[in-house]
Structures are given as C-alpha cells and as structure tokens.
Design a protein around this motif. Structure first.
Motif, PDB file in Angstrom:
ATOM      1  N   SER A  79       0.825  -1.216   0.000  1.00  0.00           N
ATOM      2  CA  SER A  79       0.000   0.000   0.000  1.00  0.00           C
ATOM      3  C   SER A  79       0.855   1.261   0.000  1.00  0.00           C
ATOM      4  O   SER A  79       0.368   2.348  -0.335  1.00  0.00           O
ATOM      5  N   ASN A  80       2.113   1.109   0.459  1.00  0.00           N
ATOM      6  CA  ASN A  80       3.021   2.244   0.668  1.00  0.00           C
ATOM      7  C   ASN A  80       2.424   3.265   1.632  1.00  0.00           C
ATOM      8  O   ASN A  80       2.675   4.466   1.547  1.00  0.00           O
ATOM      9  N   GLU A  81       1.642   2.750   2.588  1.00  0.00           N
ATOM     10  CA  GLU A  81       1.009   3.605   3.587  1.00  0.00           C
ATOM     11  C   GLU A  81       1.533   3.263   4.983  1.00  0.00           C
ATOM     12  O   GLU A  81       1.823   2.098   5.290  1.00  0.00           O
ATOM     13  N   PHE A  82       1.629   4.306   5.825  1.00  0.00           N
ATOM     14  CA  PHE A  82       2.119   4.143   7.187  1.00  0.00           C
ATOM     15  C   PHE A  82       1.268   4.998   8.119  1.00  0.00           C
ATOM     16  O   PHE A  82       0.616   5.947   7.690  1.00  0.00           O
ATOM     17  N   LYS A  83       1.279   4.631   9.396  1.00  0.00           N
ATOM     18  CA  LYS A  83       0.532   5.397  10.389  1.00  0.00           C
ATOM     19  C   LYS A  83       1.406   5.577  11.625  1.00  0.00           C
ATOM     20  O   LYS A  83       2.145   4.671  12.010  1.00  0.00           O
ATOM     21  N   GLU A  84       1.286   6.755  12.240  1.00  0.00           N
ATOM     22  CA  GLU A  84       2.120   7.024  13.395  1.00  0.00           C
ATOM     23  C   GLU A  84       1.674   6.215  14.617  1.00  0.00           C
ATOM     24  O   GLU A  84       0.485   5.944  14.803  1.00  0.00           O
ATOM     25  N   SER A  85       2.650   5.819  15.403  1.00  0.00           N
ATOM     26  CA  SER A  85       2.414   5.224  16.713  1.00  0.00           C
ATOM     27  C   SER A  85       2.768   6.291  17.739  1.00  0.00           C
ATOM     28  O   SER A  85       3.889   6.806  17.737  1.00  0.00           O
ATOM     29  N   VAL A  86       1.816   6.639  18.618  1.00  0.00           N
ATOM     30  CA  VAL A  86       2.038   7.744  19.544  1.00  0.00           C
ATOM     31  C   VAL A  86       2.262   7.232  20.957  1.00  0.00           C
ATOM     32  O   VAL A  86       1.845   6.127  21.318  1.00  0.00           O
ATOM     33  N   ASN A  87       2.912   8.047  21.746  1.00  0.00           N
ATOM     34  CA  ASN A  87       3.199   7.738  23.136  1.00  0.00           C
ATOM     35  C   ASN A  87       1.980   8.107  23.986  1.00  0.00           C
ATOM     36  O   ASN A  87       1.607   9.282  24.048  1.00  0.00           O
ATOM     37  N   PRO A  88       1.340   7.135  24.668  1.00  0.00           N
ATOM     38  CA  PRO A  88       0.151   7.467  25.469  1.00  0.00           C
ATOM     39  C   PRO A  88       0.455   8.353  26.674  1.00  0.00           C
ATOM     40  O   PRO A  88      -0.456   8.955  27.233  1.00  0.00           O
TER      41      PRO A  88
END
Length: 486
Positions: free
Chosen positions: A21-30
């Motif tokens: 997909s060449n797509e990414f999503k951020e992983s955030v610090n809770p």
C-alpha cells in the motif's frame, strides 16, 4: 533539535519490505500523545499473501532440521534480545505506557521463554506403545502443522508474541505474526532479534496493519494451518467461526473478570497489597488483572480501609520515571472506554470511593492518565462486576460467607484467573473444588504466569486449549501413530 521519527517495514522472507500500500501510520506515546514513537506499516492482504507464501516455501527445510538445531536459533535470538533489553523495554514503555520496570521484566521474560523452548528440541515428542503384533514396533511421534498465524495484543507486545512464536518454531512450524497495531514498533524490534539471529528467510514473518484488513486475510488464507489469538472476545469469536469454516485449528485466549476472595481468616495486609498490585499494575491492562474483590462481611470494612490507603498512595506518572507505580492507559480508545465504564458504574448506583477522573495537571496534561479507581457497594449483577474494563478499576463486593463468595465469583461469563486469601486449609479445598477458572491462585495475586506451566481459562475466557509449558505442543503439532513391521 527534534529527532525525526523512524519509519518501519514488514519482515517478509528475511527482508524488511515496504507494504504494498506504501502507507504508514504514526504510533504515539500514550504518556504524551504529541510524541510520535515511529511510523508503522499499514499493510494489505497482498502483504499477508506474500508472508504466508514465504513461510510455506521455508517450511520443508525448517521442519527437516533436528529439534536441537532449531533450538540453537532460539538461543541466538534470546541472547540478542537480552543484549537489547533496555532499548526494547524503553520502546515498549513509550509505545504502550506501562512502567519501565514492568517493560524490562517483560522483555527478560521473553528471553527466558526462548531459552526454555530451545531446550524443548531435546525432549520427547512421542511414546512407544505395546503392540498386539509381537513382531511390530508401535509408536507415536509429532509433526508440525505448517504455516501458523499468530495474532497478538498490545498489552504484552514482547512476551505474548514470543510465547506463541517459540513453541511454534521449535516444533517445526513457520510463522506469520500480526502484531497489535498500537505496539507494532515494539514487536518489530523483537523481530529484529530473530532476523539478526540468522533464522532462515521465511521462517519468521511479521505483517503490520489493521486487524480488519490483515487479520481477516491471515485467518482466511488457505495455506495457514492454524491461528493462535490473544485479544477480545468479539474478535476471538470471529476468528473461531472462520477457522471452523476452513476446518483448521484455532487457539483463543480472551477476556477475564478475575476475582480475589478474602475470608475472615485472611492476612489482610497481604491481601490488600496483592489485590492492589493485581488490579493497578500495568494500569489494569492485563487479561488476568484483578477486577473484583469479594470480601466476607466480618473483615469487609477493615479490608476496604487498607485498600483505600494503598490505592490513594499510588504515584501515577510517565512510565519512564523511576517513581511511577502506574502509567497511562494505552490509547485514546482505551481511555474513553475505561471512563465510560466508570460512568456506568456510578449511574448503576455503585459508590465511588476514590478515582473517577482523568488526571490532568501540567506534567501529565498530554497523556491518557486515569486515576486508580475503587468502587464500593457493588452488586454482583452491575455491569462493572460483569464486564471486562481493562483499566485501573476495582469493585468491592460484600458477601455473607465463602459459599456466597464462590457463587458470586463464578456468576460471570469469564473464567480465567482467581485468588483466595485465607489461612484455613478447609477453605482452600472448597475454593479449589468450586471455583470455575483455569488459573487458581491461593494467597497470591491473580496476575502473572509461569512460562513452563499451562496457561488458559474456562468459559468465555478461552477456547479451552492451553498455551505455554509442554501444553503448547498439543496445539502446534499433530500426532502420528506409526506401526513398523519387519
């Protein structure tokens, strides 16, 4: 200067591969949702197919290796994981929120699991059986299932993937793991240890993305011969139905509503200490977390006061800080869900003793922090006494006797873990005989597992199969019965 967050890829056929997909999503610090831990792949079913095909191609050579040879790979991975434990634990805390001490202990548990299963390569996988034909040799052995799909949760992103992968691999299977998207970067760092240990290409694969997309693709793939899942009951039921339709093996470890029972013969200080630890460590985000304290009337008031004192002394803060006892919940969705459960408890008439609010001060203003919460006057049929909350919420229930306590403890759909606090042996035996859970504790907290012993629950908590210990062999292998004539 702000450091740019790294972008991570899938592990397929021994290489780090950009998702199709060449797509990414951020992983955030809770603990600070303005901080991006990294960018994780949003994969497609095509990536799953590539990973499964990779596992299928690697299977013949992997299964031909001796158990001891496969064990050597696990030992190498264990050594690398141990060397990188500090970095992985810090990533875990930043991505999921649990305290650094807990994250480090979880990572080292993964090291020990790998070493335990490495030794499994030298243990018996069958038995010789007397034959009715005096000239024949009659025996059993076990073989791998093939490519197995592993779907793992966000609350233990090191230990649970490893405790599924290690037995699957030692018994000759190849694996495709779909880690929880919330903690994908932690899981990828674990997989880096496997890659750097020199596992043959295709033996271990990781595909990251949304469960509705790639989880479904993994469960429905014709070349996946088994699915091992840990997560919610709702998703587990869907996985079971798909597996049954395809006629493949499945293993489900799901929710819990775990009670502690406190009798008049309990050590109340010990009971309070371990009840608080079981309910509040990891911010209550364990399937074995203590959710209900069922207390006989003779010691109810005294026990409640001890709980209040301990809960109100809990230091809530960023898990990276040494003095934090409890960190944030793992995500915005979890934050909203826990607060809604607390609100429902108040609406149903339970008495709030302490808690019931997000924690907002300047230091914690950008995190998903919830105060440790205690309810009193909880009735057994209230939602907070029946439904899994998966947060720092404990319900106190008063009963007349041990017999009533056992009825209340059993009157939920779950049956994972339970504990009793008592110094009377007759109460211990009554409890052991009547409690409807898979993990029975006596004068201990409901949480914690031993990797060399079977783990699993009853009722809606499990598919009745067991993980860990030698019990894992039952799931990840098939028995072959062999008759050899001269």
């Amino acid at each position: 200067m702000k450091v740019k967050s790294k972008t991570y890829h899938n592990l397929i056929n021994g290489e780090w591969i950009i998702p199709t997909s060449n797509e990414f999503k951020e992983s955030v610090n809770p603990a600070d949702y303005k901080e991006i831990v990294g960018y994780a792949p949003l994969s497609s079913p095509r990536d799953v197919d590539n990973a499964v095909q990779s596992g299928k191609n690697a299977l013949p050579d992997w299964r031909k290796l001796s158990g001891s040879a496969r064990g050597e790979y696990l030992l190498k991975a264990a050594s690398i994981l141990e060397q990188r434990a500090d970095d992985i634990a810090e990533t875990l805390t930043r991505e999921m929120g649990k305290t650094l001490v807990e994250a480090k202990n979880e990572t080292l548990r993964g090291v020990n699991i790998l070493r335990y299963y490495a030794s499994e390569g030298m243990r018996s996988i069958g038995e010789v059986i007397p034959s009715t034909d005096e000239k024949a040799l009659f025996f059993t052995t076990r073989g791998p299932l093939g490519v197995v799909g592993l779907i793992t949760p966000w609350n233990f992103p090191v230990a649970i993937p490893i405790h599924k992968m290690a037995p699957a691999l030692i018994y000759g299977n190849t694996v495709v793991i779909k880690s929880a998207f919330e903690t994908t970067i932690t899981a990828i760092k674990v997989m880096e240890c496997f890659k750097d240990a020199g596992f043959p290409p295709g033996v271990v694969n990781l595909v990251s993305g949304r469960g509705s997309t790639i989880g479904n693709a993994l469960c429905e793939h014709s070349d996946v011969k088994a699915i091992s899942f840990t997560g919610s009951n709702e998703v587990g039921q869907l996985i079971a139905s798909k597996a049954v339709q395809r006629g493949v093996r499945f293993q489900l470890e799901m929710g819990g509503k775990n009670p502690v029972i406190v009798t008049q013969h309990a050590d109340l200080d010990l009971a309070a200490e371990l009840t608080v630890s079981g309910s509040m460590k990891s911010t209550g985000q364990k399937c074995t977390a203590t959710s209900r304290a069922i207390v006989v009337k003779e010691v109810y008031e005294a026990f409640r006061e001890k709980l209040i004192q301990k809960i109100e002394s809990i230091k809530v803060g960023n898990g990276l800080l040494a003095d934090s006892y409890m960190g944030p919940v793992s995500s915005r969705n979890q934050y909203d869900s826990v607060l809604n459960s607390i609100k429902k408890g108040i609406q149903e008439g339970a008495r709030l003793v302490t808690g019931d609010k997000p924690i907002k001060n300047e230091e914690l203003s950008n995190g998903y922090y919830i105060a440790p919460t205690l309810f009193d006057d909880v009735k057994p049929k209230m939602s907070i006494a029946q439904e899994e909350i998966f947060g720092p919420v404990l319900s106190l229930i008063k009963v007349e006797s041990l017999g009533e306590a056992l009825k209340v403890a059993n009157d939920v759909k779950y049956g994972l873990s339970a504990s009793i606090f008592t110094n009377h042996l007759d109460e211990v035996f009554q409890y052991m005989n009547e409690i409807e859970v898979g993990m029975i504790r006596i004068n201990g907290q409901t949480t914690g597992i031993d990797f060399h012993a079977p783990f699993g629950g009853l009722k809606a908590s499990s598919s009745q199969s067991r993980e860990l210990g030698r019990a894992a062999m039952e799931f990840f292998t098939s028995i072959k019965t062999i008759t050899m004539n001269p």
